[in-house]
Scaffold this active site. Sequence first.
Site, short mmCIF file in Angstrom:
data_model
loop_
_atom_site.label_atom_id
_atom_site.label_comp_id
_atom_site.label_asym_id
_atom_site.label_seq_id
_atom_site.Cartn_x
_atom_site.Cartn_y
_atom_site.Cartn_z
N HIS A 185 0.84 -1.21 0.00
CA HIS A 185 0.00 0.00 0.00
C HIS A 185 0.87 1.25 0.00
CE1 HIS A 185 -3.08 -2.55 2.38
NE2 HIS A 185 -3.61 -2.36 1.19
N LYS A 229 -17.72 -5.71 7.87
CA LYS A 229 -16.44 -6.33 8.19
C LYS A 229 -15.95 -5.85 9.55
CE LYS A 229 -14.41 -7.17 3.66
NZ LYS A 229 -13.27 -6.86 2.79
N ARG A 282 -1.98 -6.04 -8.47
CA ARG A 282 -0.99 -7.08 -8.17
C ARG A 282 -0.95 -8.13 -9.27
NH1 ARG A 282 -3.54 -8.18 -2.38
NH2 ARG A 282 -5.29 -8.15 -3.79
N SER A 326 -3.30 -7.35 3.14
CA SER A 326 -3.47 -7.20 4.59
C SER A 326 -3.98 -8.49 5.21
CB SER A 326 -4.44 -6.06 4.89
OG SER A 326 -3.92 -4.83 4.49
#
Length: 169
Positions: A27, A51, A100, A137
């Site tokens: 990040h 979440k 990614r 993460s």
Amino acid sequence: MTGSESEGLQLRRAVCPGSFDPITNGHLDIIARASKLYDVVHVAVMINQSKKGLFTVEERMDLIRRVTAEYGNVTVESHHGLLVDFCKERDIPAIVKGLRAVSDFDYELQMAQMNNGLSGVETLFVPTNPTYSFLSSSLVKEVAAWGGDVSHLLPPVVHQALVQRLGEK
């Protein structure tokens, strides 16, 4: 520039959104690169009520502020709702997202097209540094929870906070 020279000069602004639970070196790499391209980079900690994060939104924002302080042009805020509303409220014309892998592109392209259709906000995709191409993460938290060494994947202050938080559980 001062006076009439600066009148009408508009700052180039972008947002780097995410949950950042916690912020990783991946990040941070995207934010650092965006900070070189834009005059102001807003880091938007997006709130997802469904979440349960490991860190509170306030803790995430504090960690992000600490690890981005050296850039001088990064602001950190939270937002609950649509990212395009965050952009409209702050007159931000661009979203910067790291990619990614090809699997990221499929999802992010749909989001970019939706955001552009809703508000005209553009999305710029930045290829992730290969060093961080596997990093998320969620993966960091899982490895750390099992006692794995993730210190090389996080800024030191974030690693310290993660170890402390996992030790509390």
